[in-house]
Design an enzyme around this catalytic site. Structure first.
Site, PDB file in Angstrom:
ATOM      1  N   CYS A   2     -39.363  12.455 -16.738  1.00  0.00           N
ATOM      2  CA  CYS A   2     -40.580  11.819 -17.245  1.00  0.00           C
ATOM      3  C   CYS A   2     -40.329  11.442 -18.692  1.00  0.00           C
ATOM      4  O   CYS A   2     -39.306  11.795 -19.261  1.00  0.00           O
ATOM      5  CB  CYS A   2     -41.752  12.784 -17.196  1.00  0.00           C
ATOM      6  SG  CYS A   2     -42.034  13.507 -15.584  1.00  0.00           S
ATOM      7  N   ARG A  28     -38.187   5.865 -17.524  1.00  0.00           N
ATOM      8  CA  ARG A  28     -37.986   7.247 -17.099  1.00  0.00           C
ATOM      9  C   ARG A  28     -38.941   7.642 -15.960  1.00  0.00           C
ATOM     10  O   ARG A  28     -38.878   8.776 -15.454  1.00  0.00           O
ATOM     11  CB  ARG A  28     -38.210   8.203 -18.270  1.00  0.00           C
ATOM     12  CG  ARG A  28     -37.280   7.940 -19.436  1.00  0.00           C
ATOM     13  CD  ARG A  28     -37.568   8.875 -20.571  1.00  0.00           C
ATOM     14  NE  ARG A  28     -37.309  10.259 -20.207  1.00  0.00           N
ATOM     15  CZ  ARG A  28     -36.124  10.846 -20.269  1.00  0.00           C
ATOM     16  NH1 ARG A  28     -35.077  10.165 -20.697  1.00  0.00           N
ATOM     17  NH2 ARG A  28     -35.971  12.093 -19.912  1.00  0.00           N
ATOM     18  N   TRP A  75     -42.679  10.874 -13.690  1.00  0.00           N
ATOM     19  CA  TRP A  75     -41.846  10.705 -12.495  1.00  0.00           C
ATOM     20  C   TRP A  75     -42.111  11.953 -11.676  1.00  0.00           C
ATOM     21  O   TRP A  75     -41.663  13.044 -12.030  1.00  0.00           O
ATOM     22  CB  TRP A  75     -40.366  10.615 -12.912  1.00  0.00           C
ATOM     23  CG  TRP A  75     -39.405  10.590 -11.770  1.00  0.00           C
ATOM     24  CD1 TRP A  75     -38.705  11.648 -11.257  1.00  0.00           C
ATOM     25  CD2 TRP A  75     -39.007   9.449 -11.007  1.00  0.00           C
ATOM     26  NE1 TRP A  75     -37.924  11.236 -10.222  1.00  0.00           N
ATOM     27  CE2 TRP A  75     -38.076   9.903 -10.047  1.00  0.00           C
ATOM     28  CE3 TRP A  75     -39.353   8.100 -11.035  1.00  0.00           C
ATOM     29  CZ2 TRP A  75     -37.482   9.029  -9.140  1.00  0.00           C
ATOM     30  CZ3 TRP A  75     -38.743   7.250 -10.122  1.00  0.00           C
ATOM     31  CH2 TRP A  75     -37.827   7.709  -9.203  1.00  0.00           C
ATOM     32  N   ASN A 101     -41.673  17.389 -19.675  1.00  0.00           N
ATOM     33  CA  ASN A 101     -40.660  16.767 -18.823  1.00  0.00           C
ATOM     34  C   ASN A 101     -39.698  17.860 -18.426  1.00  0.00           C
ATOM     35  O   ASN A 101     -39.162  18.558 -19.294  1.00  0.00           O
ATOM     36  CB  ASN A 101     -39.931  15.667 -19.607  1.00  0.00           C
ATOM     37  CG  ASN A 101     -38.674  15.201 -18.896  1.00  0.00           C
ATOM     38  OD1 ASN A 101     -38.644  15.142 -17.669  1.00  0.00           O
ATOM     39  ND2 ASN A 101     -37.635  14.883 -19.649  1.00  0.00           N
ATOM     40  N   GLY A 102     -39.460  18.025 -17.129  1.00  0.00           N
ATOM     41  CA  GLY A 102     -38.533  19.063 -16.677  1.00  0.00           C
ATOM     42  C   GLY A 102     -39.086  19.761 -15.456  1.00  0.00           C
ATOM     43  O   GLY A 102     -40.024  19.271 -14.820  1.00  0.00           O
ATOM     44  N   GLU A 481     -17.606   6.048   0.692  1.00  0.00           N
ATOM     45  CA  GLU A 481     -18.431   5.810  -0.491  1.00  0.00           C
ATOM     46  C   GLU A 481     -17.590   5.147  -1.605  1.00  0.00           C
ATOM     47  O   GLU A 481     -18.072   4.234  -2.277  1.00  0.00           O
ATOM     48  CB  GLU A 481     -19.050   7.133  -0.967  1.00  0.00           C
ATOM     49  CG  GLU A 481     -19.886   7.058  -2.220  1.00  0.00           C
ATOM     50  CD  GLU A 481     -21.059   6.062  -2.157  1.00  0.00           C
ATOM     51  OE1 GLU A 481     -21.364   5.529  -1.082  1.00  0.00           O
ATOM     52  OE2 GLU A 481     -21.643   5.803  -3.228  1.00  0.00           O
ATOM     53  N   LYS A 485     -18.501   1.469  -3.281  1.00  0.00           N
ATOM     54  CA  LYS A 485     -18.696   1.270  -4.733  1.00  0.00           C
ATOM     55  C   LYS A 485     -17.800   0.136  -5.217  1.00  0.00           C
ATOM     56  O   LYS A 485     -18.242  -0.754  -5.934  1.00  0.00           O
ATOM     57  CB  LYS A 485     -18.368   2.542  -5.535  1.00  0.00           C
ATOM     58  CG  LYS A 485     -19.330   3.674  -5.405  1.00  0.00           C
ATOM     59  CD  LYS A 485     -20.641   3.492  -6.132  1.00  0.00           C
ATOM     60  CE  LYS A 485     -21.691   2.877  -5.272  1.00  0.00           C
ATOM     61  NZ  LYS A 485     -22.460   3.626  -4.383  1.00  0.00           N
ATOM     62  N   GLU A 488     -18.931  -3.338  -3.801  1.00  0.00           N
ATOM     63  CA  GLU A 488     -20.214  -3.918  -4.212  1.00  0.00           C
ATOM     64  C   GLU A 488     -20.245  -4.342  -5.666  1.00  0.00           C
ATOM     65  O   GLU A 488     -20.946  -5.282  -6.018  1.00  0.00           O
ATOM     66  CB  GLU A 488     -21.405  -3.028  -3.853  1.00  0.00           C
ATOM     67  CG  GLU A 488     -21.543  -1.761  -4.635  1.00  0.00           C
ATOM     68  CD  GLU A 488     -22.813  -0.983  -4.280  1.00  0.00           C
ATOM     69  OE1 GLU A 488     -23.824  -1.578  -3.904  1.00  0.00           O
ATOM     70  OE2 GLU A 488     -22.766   0.259  -4.388  1.00  0.00           O
ATOM     71  N   HIS A 504      -3.779   3.666  13.821  1.00  0.00           N
ATOM     72  CA  HIS A 504      -4.188   3.015  15.078  1.00  0.00           C
ATOM     73  C   HIS A 504      -4.568   1.560  14.842  1.00  0.00           C
ATOM     74  O   HIS A 504      -5.308   0.977  15.628  1.00  0.00           O
ATOM     75  CB  HIS A 504      -5.352   3.786  15.710  1.00  0.00           C
ATOM     76  CG  HIS A 504      -4.987   5.180  16.094  1.00  0.00           C
ATOM     77  ND1 HIS A 504      -4.187   5.487  17.180  1.00  0.00           N
ATOM     78  CD2 HIS A 504      -5.260   6.371  15.504  1.00  0.00           C
ATOM     79  CE1 HIS A 504      -4.014   6.791  17.250  1.00  0.00           C
ATOM     80  NE2 HIS A 504      -4.652   7.345  16.235  1.00  0.00           N
ATOM     81  N   LYS A 604     -31.688  -3.474  -5.750  1.00  0.00           N
ATOM     82  CA  LYS A 604     -31.691  -2.003  -5.795  1.00  0.00           C
ATOM     83  C   LYS A 604     -32.347  -1.429  -4.546  1.00  0.00           C
ATOM     84  O   LYS A 604     -31.896  -0.453  -3.982  1.00  0.00           O
ATOM     85  CB  LYS A 604     -32.430  -1.533  -7.054  1.00  0.00           C
ATOM     86  CG  LYS A 604     -32.458  -0.033  -7.232  1.00  0.00           C
ATOM     87  CD  LYS A 604     -31.071   0.521  -7.495  1.00  0.00           C
ATOM     88  CE  LYS A 604     -31.033   2.040  -7.540  1.00  0.00           C
ATOM     89  NZ  LYS A 604     -29.674   2.549  -7.293  1.00  0.00           N
TER      90      LYS A 604
HETATM   91  O1  M6R Z   1     -32.788   3.401  -1.372  1.00  0.00           O
HETATM   92  P1  M6R Z   1     -31.830   3.685  -0.267  1.00  0.00           P
HETATM   93  O2  M6R Z   1     -31.036   4.929  -0.483  1.00  0.00           O
HETATM   94  O3  M6R Z   1     -32.487   3.698   1.069  1.00  0.00           O
HETATM   95  O4  M6R Z   1     -30.816   2.467  -0.286  1.00  0.00           O
HETATM   96  C1  M6R Z   1     -29.823   2.356   0.670  1.00  0.00           C
HETATM   97  C2  M6R Z   1     -28.828   1.288   0.311  1.00  0.00           C
HETATM   98  O5  M6R Z   1     -29.452   0.047   0.179  1.00  0.00           O
HETATM   99  C3  M6R Z   1     -28.094   1.638  -0.990  1.00  0.00           C
HETATM  100  O6  M6R Z   1     -27.450   2.869  -0.903  1.00  0.00           O
HETATM  101  C4  M6R Z   1     -27.061   0.550  -1.319  1.00  0.00           C
HETATM  102  O7  M6R Z   1     -26.051   0.560  -0.367  1.00  0.00           O
HETATM  103  C5  M6R Z   1     -26.510   0.768  -2.729  1.00  0.00           C
HETATM  104  N1  M6R Z   1     -26.310  -0.502  -3.336  1.00  0.00           N
HETATM  105  C6  M6R Z   1     -25.229   1.532  -2.748  1.00  0.00           C
HETATM  106  O8  M6R Z   1     -24.673   1.659  -4.004  1.00  0.00           O
END
Ligand code: M6R
Length: 609
Positions: A2, A28, A75, A101-102, A481, A485, A488, A504, A604
């Site tokens: 927060c 925040r 938050w 906050n915490g 993962e 990263k 993307e 394979h 996002k």
């Molecule tokens: O908000 P969410 O965790 O549901 O989002 C899922 C994906 O859209 C999200 O993880 C996306 O793949 C990110 N850009 C990964 O870095």
């Protein structure tokens, strides 16, 4: 996470300044907002749920009299994002008022102690115990000054806090304190300020005083006084001049939110380890009863589910099915039923594919459990039980700190279920619990010691046309993962496979200089993984290995290696091993002159199917 702000002005009304400063802290969190001022020995308060602008439009937050005040933008962690839970919170007499906050870990015990003494609580927050404890302290020991009563109260709190408190008894003071949550003071010719972060006051002063853990501050019209909470030792600290621009200040001096969020992980992991037992226990009970568990999610959250499927299987002997949310309806929509349990994982809690899977399962009477970073999101509203991952807002499009937080919560659930079912020995359980608690420090060590090395590796491989990411067992999820990263934010086509699968088919791509990232925890798969590394090397691949410190066997085989501290149990390994891969993607993106915070074509939160 927060935002708090407080000020004592020589001239002018505090409320408009608090309002403007909270706006600068809105990054925040923005579930609710509140401002309290002191005027004519009375507390004046305005607060409500919603974003600052929405609340201001209805309540006019600037219209509060007084030169002293505190404010908060929230938050939600404990209690839904409702008006009743919005800060500031006051005691029974409305003479003491606090913003915080915490997370106060022992608030349930303290609250019931206070309730037994007759205190009445309005909210579901942990924060509300603070003004009540101060009230109690002043009642039982009337000779205490306000600051001393705050100090006595803080000594009883376990957890993290940055707080600011005012009282009508000493209406010219704000008392603040810090443990783990950030707190900074600002000073100028017209007064003193306290805030969660420098951007809050940067347009009015660039003179700041950093407050450390374990310190208490008394703000008054004369300035500020800092002392140690434990023994009142005075601390002399002069203001320093901050050279940041307002934009740099929001990122706390980091060039991008993504790298700031990578660096925040030791703290966000600490927050996840403060999760309330009752929520974890409730979800554990549902998982224990379930005859089938689907874990549905997208993108990074899906990778957390994939890793968790290994955790649940190995620790609690619970088979689970990680499913891409976008595939759930087609794949399982007809078979899901009243006996099915869906654990939906979503940072935002608003991802359309995840919500569609949940809706489908709900219509067929399945039990919905949620894991999300955003309390108040749609996922929290449709879940029978949900847990918040406590990471604070994540602004970079690439999920980083929320991934490791999801993993930490899922690991805690798997451990609880294991305990409930008596599936692993006491020694093993003790060791895993201890290692889990060490993870924030482990991640801190990785970021501190490996970042430079990762930068060099990023430079070396930045022009590669394609990358492989390989791991075995639970490290398959880490490899997936790492690949996501890099793809993307650095736009490099990348391939991830369980290392055993690579022969394979995918191995046919490998030729001289082809970069292959291997995830190499020292677990049962280590020996076999060495075989997979040899296969790749034999075809001219360049091996970039993420290894445990002192893993001489793989060091000797790798062209480049990144080290994480020793002794990480396999089931917890995705948390530390993902961090170098986040850094790798970030620095490759920088090498290629891309903005990692805003990758092309992405959002996002993906709210369309
Ligand atoms: O908000 P969410 O965790 O549901 O989002 C899922 C994906 O859209 C999200 O993880 C996306 O793949 C990110 N850009 C990964 O870095």
């Amino acid at each position: 996470m927060c935002g708090i702000f407080g000020c004592i002005l020589k001239e002018g009304n505090a409320a408009p300044l608090i309002h403007a400063s909270l706006k600068r802290l809105e990054y925040r969190g923005y579930d609710s907002v509140g401002i309290a001022t002191l005027n004519d020995n009375k507390i004046q308060l305005k607060k409500d749920q919603g974003k600052i602008d929405e609340v201001h439009r209805i309540l006019n937050l600037d219209d509060l009299p007084g030169t002293i005040g505190i404010g908060h933008t929230r938050w939600a962690t404990h209690g839904a994002p409702l008006k009743v839970n919005a800060h500031p919170h006051s005691d029974c007499t409305s003479e003491i008022i606090a913003v915080h906050n915490g997370i106060i870990e022992n608030f349930i015990e303290l609250k019931s102690e206070l309730q037994n003494l007759g205190h009445i609580f309005a909210s579901k927050t942990d924060t509300e115990i603070i003004p009540h404890l101060i009230e109690e302290s002043m009642k039982t020991n009337p000779s205490l000054s306000f600051a001393e009563a705050v100090q006595e109260t803080i000594k009883r709190l376990e957890g993290s806090y940055a707080l600011a408190v005012m009282s009508t008894r000493e209406p010219d003071k704000i008392v603040c304190a810090r443990n783990e949550s950030p707190l900074v003071l600002g000073v100028n010719g017209n007064g003193v300020f306290c805030a969660s972060d420098i951007p809050a006051f940067l347009p009015i002063t660039n003179k700041a005083v950093m407050i450390n853990n374990g310190e208490l501050v008394i703000l008054s019209p004369n300035g500020y006084e800092i002392k140690k909470i434990k023994d009142s030792t005075p601390v002399n600290r002069e203001p320093e001049t901050i050279e940041w621009t307002p934009e740099m200040a929001v990122k706390q001096g980091y060039p991008h939110f993504m790298i700031k969020e990578i660096h925040e992980q030791p703290q966000t992991l600490r927050n996840t380890l403060r999760m309330q037992d009752n929520y974890l226990d409730l979800i554990t009970t549902f998982l224990d009863r379930a005859s089938e568990v689907f874990m549905v999610a997208c993108g990074t959250s899906y990778h957390a589910c994939l890793a968790a499927s290994y955790m649940f299987s190995k620790l609690a002997f619970l088979p689970t099915y990680p499913v891409y949310a976008s595939e759930f309806v087609e794949q399982h929509g007809k078979s899901v039923n009243i006996d099915s349990t869906i654990l939906a994982v979503s940072q935002s809690g608003e991802t359309a594919d995840t919500l569609a899977a949940v809706t489908c399962a709900q219509q067929r009477a399945a039990t919905i459990l949620g894991l999300t970073n955003v309390i108040g999101s749609t996922l929290t509203r449709v879940s029978r039980v949900y847990i918040g991952t406590q990471s604070g807002p994540e602004i970079g499009v690439a999920a980083t700190k929320t991934f490791t937080s999801q993993l930490s919560v899922l690991a805690q659930l798997a451990l609880r279920l294991s305990k409930k079912r008596g599936k692993i020995s006491q020694d093993e359980m003790d060791c895993l619990e201890e290692k889990l608690l060490q993870l924030p420090d482990t991640v801190d060590t990785i970021v501190r010691t490996q970042e430079e090395k990762v930068k060099q590796i990023a430079k070396k491989y930045k022009d590669s046309k394609v990358f492989f990411f390989l791991g075995r067992g639970i490290s398959t999820a880490t490899a997936f993962e790492g690949r996501l990263k890099l793809m993307e934010i650095a736009y490099i086509p990348s391939i991830a496979f369980p290392a055993g699968e690579s022969k394979h088919g995918p191995i046919s791509l490998v030729e001289n200089g082809f970069p292959v990232v291997f995830i190499c925890p020292k677990d049962d798969s280590h020996k076999t993984l060495i075989g997979n590394i040899m296969e790749m090397k034999a075809r001219g691949a360049h091996i970039i290995a993420v290894i445990e410190e002192g893993d001489e066997q793989i060091k000797a085989l790798a062209d480049d290696y990144i080290e994480v501290p020793k002794g990480i149990p396999s089931v917890l390994s995705p948390i530390p091993f993902a961090v170098p891969l986040q850094l790798l993607a970030y620095y490759v993106a920088l090498e290629k002159n891309y903005n990692p915070d805003m990758p092309r074509n992405l959002a996002k939160s993906v709210t369309v199917k």
